[in-house]
Scaffold this active site. Structure first.
Site, short mmCIF file in Angstrom:
data_model
loop_
_atom_site.label_atom_id
_atom_site.label_comp_id
_atom_site.label_asym_id
_atom_site.label_seq_id
_atom_site.Cartn_x
_atom_site.Cartn_y
_atom_site.Cartn_z
CD GLU A 389 40.88 41.89 42.82
OE1 GLU A 389 40.18 41.52 41.85
OE2 GLU A 389 41.62 41.10 43.45
CG HIS A 395 41.10 41.29 30.83
ND1 HIS A 395 41.90 40.23 31.21
CD2 HIS A 395 40.86 41.09 29.50
CE1 HIS A 395 42.13 39.45 30.17
NE2 HIS A 395 41.50 39.95 29.12
#
Length: 594
Positions: A389, A395
């Protein structure tokens, strides 16, 4: 007896700080009100996107609306996720959802109006204003659709058919999740337990073979009873895909589905062909599993059982965080310091509480750091979940900090790359730093199962989808018998002769909800393969590969997905990344067997 804690019994430091989105609900209400005004303002441009100035105003307004909706919805929904029984946040989420639908409706005129402008004129408009050049990729992508967009009246009729088309998937969901009831079976202790979708996999992982067999037979005997109804929903769903592809002038429903990501059909075919050439590796894995389980005959219900049953190492949350930080050091100092910021600045909601949404996810809104929801229990899987996660979260962080709003969101086909890359780097660290034989076997088994379920199994699903859509395109009937026969043959091909392919598995297709999101599952396999390729580069090349990878993380959707992946050194238009990933699978298999 241990009972689930209420939200207020959990220490603040283990809860996310949603005040970073809105310090208080008055500010949420203000944004809600101002968004309503922006929707009225943008509606005033209907029929007026004919000058460079108006085009720029509309696109900027559209971004403004998108950013506000994102914050409004994320805040309300994450508040609800803290405790789904809280009526205040149920209502807030409903209002946010309604506003989101209003916004979609209010801005729906933009794309068709832009596409009605002559291409030469549109390009001249972009050149005229410096600020419009930011939107070049967005407008280029829109222009790709031009030959697939119908007249305004035809588009209106097609839009009206959407709810009718959606009903097929809704019927499937109701039948599969609400109406279908499975019989009771005996668990390891001999207690009668009702079989459900939720407990099926844990039964399939049971060390007791009778429990596995009973669960398998009870599950698929139930599907067999309703298989003609499931075949009708599946056939309807496939025909819907074929209808929309043909009406929009695509060569096939596969081409229509891949068009959105600007991915050529050859990429999909390549994936299937490459995996076919390497099926021997999966057959070998099944053979090793059969030997280690001490079975004369391996059956489909033996596939999920972990080979290392008795391994159970426990971690506190703090130990898990330290392990993730240590394991991900190959990603460099900057990446690690961002991870530390996330862990210390309450990006994460750690523990389960009464009413909290189950599972794990990463989410957020542009202009605010990302958030992560966990339900940490303290096993090794939870350590991987944190790494996974936080891969998504970073990202998002990199993309949001570099890209303007219009390109900040990355495509689904890229979404699993960053999360899986983290897992691969972490598992490499753990394998190199354990002297415990059981832990090593557990880790290898964990990773080999990831390959089996995310590459081989998802590619088998992808091939099944391709076959049945092609059957429909040729006018062949998708009967229960035809669907089950094709699915059974694929299982024989993929799993090989080391396993007895039980009749029950031929009905498994009816259990897979992903088949109602056409040609979606191949993205799991390509994303996983790309992540393995990138993690190998990072561990072998060091800083140069890390820099390339960070360029990928910062790209959002500023280019087409496959071009963005090339920045990280992965070219999915050729078989190499898939082959390289399967090389890693074979290497792990060698070590496992040894």
């Amino acid at each position: 007896m241990e009972t689930l804690r209420n939200r207020n019994e959990i220490d603040e430091k283990y809860k996310w700080r949603l005040e970073d989105i809105y310090e208080n609900e008055e500010l949420w209400e203000e944004d809600y009100k101002s968004t309503k005004q922006l929707l009225e303002e943008i509606a005033g441009f209907k029929g007026k996107i004919n000058t460079a100035e108006n085009l720029l105003k509309v696109l900027k307004l559209n971004d403004q609306i998108g950013m506000k909706i994102e914050k409004i919805f994320a805040y309300a929904r994450m508040r609800r996720d803290e405790d789904n029984t809280n009526p205040r946040y149920q209502a807030l989420t409903d209002r946010a959802m309604q506003l989101s639908i209003e916004a979609s409706s209010a801005t729906s005129f933009i794309a068709p109006e832009i596409l009605s402008i002559d291409e030469g004129k549109l390009r001249a408009m972009i050149e005229k204003l410096e600020e419009l050049k930011v939107y070049r990729q967005y407008l280029d992508n829109l222009l790709r659709y031009k030959s697939h967009v119908l007249s305004p009246e035809e588009e209106r009729i097609l839009a009206e058919t959407q709810t009718m088309a959606q009903s097929i998937s809704n019927i499937y969901t109701m039948l599969n999740n609400a109406d279908l009831r499975f019989p009771s079976i005996k668990d390891e202790q001999g207690n009668e337990v009702e079989l459900t979708h939720g407990n099926f996999i844990s039964f399939m992982q049971s060390g007791n073979r009778d429990v596995r067999r009973s669960a398998f037979n009870a599950m698929y005997d139930t599907y067999k009873k309703y298989i003609n109804t499931f075949a009708a929903t599946m056939a309807g769903n496939v025909k819907k895909d074929v209808f929309y592809a043909s009406i929009r002038k695509y060569n096939s429903s596969l081409e229509a589905s891949l068009f959105d990501d600007n991915v050529d059909v050859s990429v999909y075919d390549n994936l299937i062909d490459t995996v076919h050439k390497r099926l021997e590796a999966l057959h070998r894995y099944v053979g090793i599993k059969k030997r280690l389980l001490g079975l004369d005959e391996m059956h489909m219900y033996d596939l999920y059982v972990p080979l290392i049953q008795e391994y159970d190492r426990r971690f506190t949350y703090e130990e898990a965080v330290d392990l993730v930080l240590e394991g991900l050091k190959p990603l460099g100092d900057e990446y690690i310091s961002l991870l530390k910021e996330g862990f210390s600045s309450r990006w994460i909601d750690v523990y389960e509480n009464r009413g909290k949404t189950s599972g794990a996810y990463s989410w957020g809104a542009y202009g605010v750091h990302p958030y992560v929801l966990l339900n940490f229990q303290g096993n090794l899987n939870d350590v991987f979940t944190i790494a996974h996660e936080m891969g998504h979260a970073l990202h998002t962080y990199y993309s949001n900090s570099v890209q303007p709003y219009v390109y900040a969101d990355y495509r689904i086909i890229l979404a699993e790359v960053a999360s899986t890359c983290n897992e691969a780097i972490l598992i490499d660290y753990l394998l190199k730093n354990t002297s415990d034989e059981k832990e090593k076997l557990y880790l290898l088994n964990h990773f080999l199962e990831e390959f089996r379920t995310t590459v081989f199994r998802q590619v088998m699903f992808a091939e099944f989808e391709k076959i049945i859509h092609e059957m429909a395109e040729r006018g062949e009937a998708l009967t229960a018998e035809a669907l089950s026969k094709k699915y059974y043959e694929l299982n024989k091909l993929y799993y090989g002769d080391e396993i007895v392919v039980d009749e029950g598995i031929s009905y498994e297709w009816a259990r897979i909800p992903h088949f109602y999101r056409n040609f979606y599952v191949y993205k799991y396999a390509t994303g996983f393969s790309a992540a393995i390729a990138i993690s190998q580069m990072i561990m072998n090349e060091g800083e140069a590969a890390v820099e390339r990878y960070k360029e990928f993380l910062k790209s959002g959707s500023s280019d087409y997905p496959l071009n963005i992946l090339k920045k990280a050194g992965v070219d999915l238009t050729v078989p190499k990344p898939i082959d390289d990933a399967l090389d890693v699978f074979e290497k792990l298999l060698d070590e496992f067997e040894k």
